[in-house]
Every structure is written in structure tokens, then in C-alpha cells.
Design a protein around this motif. Structure first.
Motif, short mmCIF file in Angstrom:
data_model
loop_
_atom_site.label_atom_id
_atom_site.label_comp_id
_atom_site.label_asym_id
_atom_site.label_seq_id
_atom_site.Cartn_x
_atom_site.Cartn_y
_atom_site.Cartn_z
N ALA A 196 -6.89 -2.01 10.36
CA ALA A 196 -6.52 -1.03 11.38
C ALA A 196 -5.90 -1.70 12.60
O ALA A 196 -4.94 -1.18 13.19
CB ALA A 196 -7.74 -0.21 11.80
N ALA A 197 -6.42 -2.86 12.98
CA ALA A 197 -5.92 -3.55 14.17
C ALA A 197 -4.52 -4.11 13.97
O ALA A 197 -3.77 -4.29 14.93
CB ALA A 197 -6.87 -4.69 14.57
N THR A 234 -14.58 3.68 -4.11
CA THR A 234 -13.95 3.92 -2.80
C THR A 234 -12.46 3.59 -2.79
O THR A 234 -11.81 3.68 -1.75
CB THR A 234 -14.66 3.10 -1.70
OG1 THR A 234 -14.55 1.70 -2.02
CG2 THR A 234 -16.13 3.50 -1.57
N PHE A 235 -11.91 3.23 -3.94
CA PHE A 235 -10.51 2.83 -4.01
C PHE A 235 -9.58 3.94 -3.53
O PHE A 235 -8.69 3.71 -2.70
CB PHE A 235 -10.15 2.43 -5.45
CG PHE A 235 -8.83 1.72 -5.58
CD1 PHE A 235 -8.73 0.36 -5.41
CD2 PHE A 235 -7.67 2.44 -5.89
CE1 PHE A 235 -7.51 -0.31 -5.54
CE2 PHE A 235 -6.45 1.79 -6.01
CZ PHE A 235 -6.36 0.41 -5.83
N VAL A 236 -9.79 5.16 -4.01
CA VAL A 236 -8.94 6.29 -3.63
C VAL A 236 -9.13 6.64 -2.16
O VAL A 236 -8.17 6.96 -1.45
CB VAL A 236 -9.24 7.52 -4.52
CG1 VAL A 236 -8.45 8.74 -4.03
CG2 VAL A 236 -8.87 7.22 -5.97
N VAL A 237 -10.36 6.53 -1.67
CA VAL A 237 -10.66 6.83 -0.26
C VAL A 237 -9.89 5.87 0.65
O VAL A 237 -9.29 6.28 1.65
CB VAL A 237 -12.18 6.73 0.01
CG1 VAL A 237 -12.48 6.89 1.50
CG2 VAL A 237 -12.93 7.77 -0.80
N LEU A 293 -5.33 4.42 4.27
CA LEU A 293 -4.17 3.59 4.57
C LEU A 293 -2.92 4.46 4.78
O LEU A 293 -2.11 4.20 5.66
CB LEU A 293 -3.92 2.59 3.45
CG LEU A 293 -4.97 1.48 3.27
CD1 LEU A 293 -4.62 0.61 2.08
CD2 LEU A 293 -5.10 0.63 4.52
N GLN A 294 -2.79 5.49 3.96
CA GLN A 294 -1.65 6.41 4.11
C GLN A 294 -1.70 7.11 5.46
O GLN A 294 -0.66 7.30 6.11
CB GLN A 294 -1.66 7.44 2.97
CG GLN A 294 -1.32 6.84 1.61
CD GLN A 294 -1.56 7.80 0.46
OE1 GLN A 294 -2.26 8.81 0.60
NE2 GLN A 294 -1.00 7.49 -0.70
N LYS A 295 -2.90 7.45 5.89
CA LYS A 295 -3.07 8.12 7.18
C LYS A 295 -2.68 7.20 8.34
O LYS A 295 -2.00 7.62 9.28
CB LYS A 295 -4.53 8.58 7.33
CG LYS A 295 -4.78 9.41 8.58
CD LYS A 295 -6.23 9.88 8.61
CE LYS A 295 -6.51 10.69 9.87
NZ LYS A 295 -7.93 11.12 9.94
N ILE A 296 -3.10 5.94 8.27
CA ILE A 296 -2.75 4.97 9.32
C ILE A 296 -1.23 4.77 9.36
O ILE A 296 -0.62 4.75 10.42
CB ILE A 296 -3.43 3.60 9.09
CG1 ILE A 296 -4.94 3.72 9.17
CG2 ILE A 296 -2.95 2.59 10.13
CD1 ILE A 296 -5.67 2.43 8.88
N LYS A 352 3.93 2.06 12.90
CA LYS A 352 5.16 1.51 12.32
C LYS A 352 4.85 0.48 11.23
O LYS A 352 5.76 -0.02 10.58
CB LYS A 352 6.03 0.89 13.41
CG LYS A 352 6.60 1.91 14.39
CD LYS A 352 7.48 1.25 15.43
CE LYS A 352 8.03 2.30 16.40
NZ LYS A 352 8.88 1.67 17.45
N THR A 353 3.58 0.15 11.07
CA THR A 353 3.18 -0.84 10.07
C THR A 353 3.09 -0.18 8.69
O THR A 353 2.56 0.92 8.56
CB THR A 353 1.82 -1.46 10.44
OG1 THR A 353 1.93 -2.11 11.71
CG2 THR A 353 1.37 -2.48 9.41
N GLU A 354 3.58 -0.88 7.70
CA GLU A 354 3.54 -0.37 6.32
C GLU A 354 2.28 -0.92 5.63
O GLU A 354 1.92 -2.08 5.81
CB GLU A 354 4.80 -0.81 5.57
CG GLU A 354 4.93 -0.23 4.18
CD GLU A 354 6.19 -0.71 3.45
OE1 GLU A 354 6.25 -0.53 2.22
OE2 GLU A 354 7.07 -1.29 4.13
N TYR A 355 1.64 -0.09 4.82
CA TYR A 355 0.43 -0.49 4.12
C TYR A 355 0.57 -0.26 2.61
O TYR A 355 1.12 0.75 2.19
CB TYR A 355 -0.79 0.30 4.63
CG TYR A 355 -1.22 -0.09 6.03
CD1 TYR A 355 -2.17 -1.09 6.24
CD2 TYR A 355 -0.69 0.55 7.15
CE1 TYR A 355 -2.56 -1.45 7.52
CE2 TYR A 355 -1.08 0.20 8.43
CZ TYR A 355 -2.02 -0.80 8.61
OH TYR A 355 -2.41 -1.15 9.88
N GLN A 356 0.05 -1.20 1.85
CA GLN A 356 0.07 -1.07 0.39
C GLN A 356 -1.26 -1.55 -0.18
O GLN A 356 -1.69 -2.66 0.11
CB GLN A 356 1.22 -1.88 -0.22
CG GLN A 356 1.32 -1.79 -1.73
CD GLN A 356 2.47 -2.61 -2.29
OE1 GLN A 356 3.50 -2.78 -1.64
NE2 GLN A 356 2.29 -3.13 -3.50
#
Length: 292
Positions: free
Chosen positions: A140-141, A159-162, A167-170, A175-179
Motif C-alpha cells: 500500500a505504501a 485469500t488469493f482472490v481477496v 490490489l485492483q482497488k488500490i 498511479k501505481t500499477e499492481y499485478q
């Protein structure tokens, strides 16, 4: 330090709590800054948490939390900082005239340490291993430090789907991309590591002094251009850091993260800086004493 009726009480609430190095850090800092304050560790049993949490503002000027209370404390707080809202967990609480404000300094502590070590993170890609409490704080940081992309490596459990949805919400609000990457997908892990400038182990794998958090086949992708960070600080040189050293990678253990998250909490409470060099020396001495 002479304690009196004006002494402010700070504390560490966890179960167990005896292992905490926070009393050492903060009491040394209070003394150095000549503040009339005291910091104690409290082993708070889960059965007693709710009754205790309802009365914390009556006794504490501020406190830290660790497992298992970083989320459980939230209903008892009056306000959360944006960072704490993003992960819905706190490790630091300030009592501002009866108004409890929750903050998370764990992730910021890691990035402060990276910056102190001369590592620029803006525009870079990170591979973070693990999405537990510490991992989530770091993930998150990352958005606060203009990281370009974060690959999050996680086991394919319940908890994988959670985590994927989180991550999609963040990503929607930054502007940071998450995968999210499955630990069992070795091919994907190799590609992610090749694309990352910084590797962060946010799991407890390596605390035994034996295990590596990634397979040797994946870790062969490491190059001297990459920085390897292990949040573990006991042992000071984990198997991952030993391997990083052999491959010529700059690297660091979690002492700096521990130091900086404490420094950020101290400043959040008091408005003053922590005497970093003095505290770091005391931390290292105590960690080595416990390891001997």
C-alpha cells in the motif's frame, strides 16, 4: 528518568509481546529528547482485548499494535489516516485530546530505509514476496512513493482472490500499477524478477536460517543491478541476503525498517525526531545479544 504524575504513558499491545524491541527504541528516544514519558510492552490476551481497547484513551498518550490487533483496534478509533484506510490496519495510534488517530508506519518505514540507503524508488518496479500484515503495509505504501509497478507474489490460498480485489482497488485510486502473481507459477516469477529493480521479502521464510523464499531457479535471475531487501532482522543475514551477496547485489536486512517505522511513530506522537544512530546501535547490540 524520574517518573511522576505528569509522565505520559506509551505502550506496545500484542500477544505475545515480550519479544518487542519497541520499549528499547522509544525509552531511549524519550530520554535523549528529555521527554517525560515511558513506553511499556503489554501482552494483551485476545479474551481481554475488547474490554481493554474501550479504555485505552484514558491511559495512553499513544501506542503501537502488533499481531493480532492491527485490524481489531479499528472500531475503537476515531480517525484513520489515508495510509491506514488503504490497508485497513494500523500499527500506531495517537491520543489527541481523547481523539484516537490510527496510522500505519510499517510500509513507510521500509521506504524511508530504502531512501536512506540511497535507493530511488520512483518510477521503478518492485517484486514483493508475501501479502500478510507487513506485506500489505509495504504494498500500500508503494503508491505514496511513485513506484511504477508492484508485482505481488502470493500463495494460491483462500485469500488469493481477496488480495487480488484489494490490489485492483488500490490501483484505481493511485498511479501505481499492481499485478498479483501465483507463487507456483515459476515462469511468471522469473519474468517479474527480471523486470524488477528491487526485490523485497515480506514473508518469514528465512528466519530459520535455512530456507529461501524463492526457488534457486528463479533467484538465478538476480543481477548486480537489483537491490534485495529482507524485512527479517533475526538472523541479520538470511539465506536470501547471503545469496544476494554472492551474486553481487546490494542488499539490506529489516533492522532499518524496524528503526524507521519506530522513528515515524515517535514523530507522529511527539513531533520530534528519533535519535536514529543511537537507537540503531542499541537495536543491533540487542539483536546480536539475543542471537548469541
Amino acid at each position: 528518568m524520574n517518573f511522576n504524575g505528569q509522565t505520559q504513558l506509551y505502550g506496545f499491545l500484542a500477544h505475545p509481546a515480550q519479544h518487542s524491541l519497541s520499549p528499547l527504541m522509544h525509552n531511549l528516544s524519550f530520554q535523549a529528547r528529555q521527554l517525560n514519558a515511558c513506553y511499556l510492552a503489554f501482552d494483551l490476551k485476545p479474551a481481554d482485548f475488547d474490554s481493554s481497547a474501550a479504555n485505552l484513551k484514558k491511559f495512553f498518550a499513544g501506542f503501537n499494535l502488533s499481531m493480532p490487533y492491527k485490524k481489531q483496534i479499528i472500531p475503537y478509533l476515531d480517525e484513520l489516516t489515508p495510509k491506514a484506510q488503504r490497508i485497513m490496519a494500523v500499527n500506531t495510534v495517537k491520543n489527541q485530546a481523547g481523539h484516537l488517530i490510527g496510522e500505519s508506519t510499517d510500509g513507510a518505514g521500509l521506504f524511508a530505509d530504502l531512501q536512506a540507503k540511497g535507493q530511488k524508488v520512483a518510477g521503478k518496479n518492485l517484486l514483493i514476496l508475501g501479502a500478510g500484515g507487513a506485506g500489505r503495509a509495504i504494498i500500500a505504501a508503494a503508491a505514496d512513493y511513485q513506484v511504477k509497478k508492484v508485482f505481488v507474489c502470493k500463495r494460491p490460498n483462500q485469500t488469493f482472490v481477496v488480495i487480488k480485489q484489494w490490489l485492483q482497488k488500490i490501483a484505481q485510486s493511485t498511479k501505481t500499477e499492481y499485478q498479483l502473481v501465483d507463487y507456483s507459477d515459476q515462469s511468471a516469477l522469473k519474468q517479474c524478477l527480471q523486470q524488477s529493480q528491487i526485490l523485497i521479502n515480506a514473508t518469514n521464510v528465512g528466519m530459520d536460517g535455512q530456507a529461501l523464499p524463492l526457488t534457486s531457479a528463479v533467484l538465478k535471475q538476480l543481477s548486480t543491478e537489483q537491490f534485495v531487501y529482507d524485512i527479517i532482522y533475526q538472523p541479520l543475514k538470511t539465506p536470501l541476503l547471503q545469496l544476494a551477496a554472492k551474486r553481487g547485489c546490494p542488499h539490506a536486512n529489516g533492522v532499518g525498517m524496524l528503526l524507521w517505522q519506530g522513528a515515524l511513530a515517535f514523530e507522529f506522537w511527539t513531533g520530534q525526531t528519533m535519535p536514529l544512530l543511537k537507537v540503531k546501535t542499541a537495536l543491533l547490540n540487542e539483536i546480536r545479544r539475543r542471537s548469541s
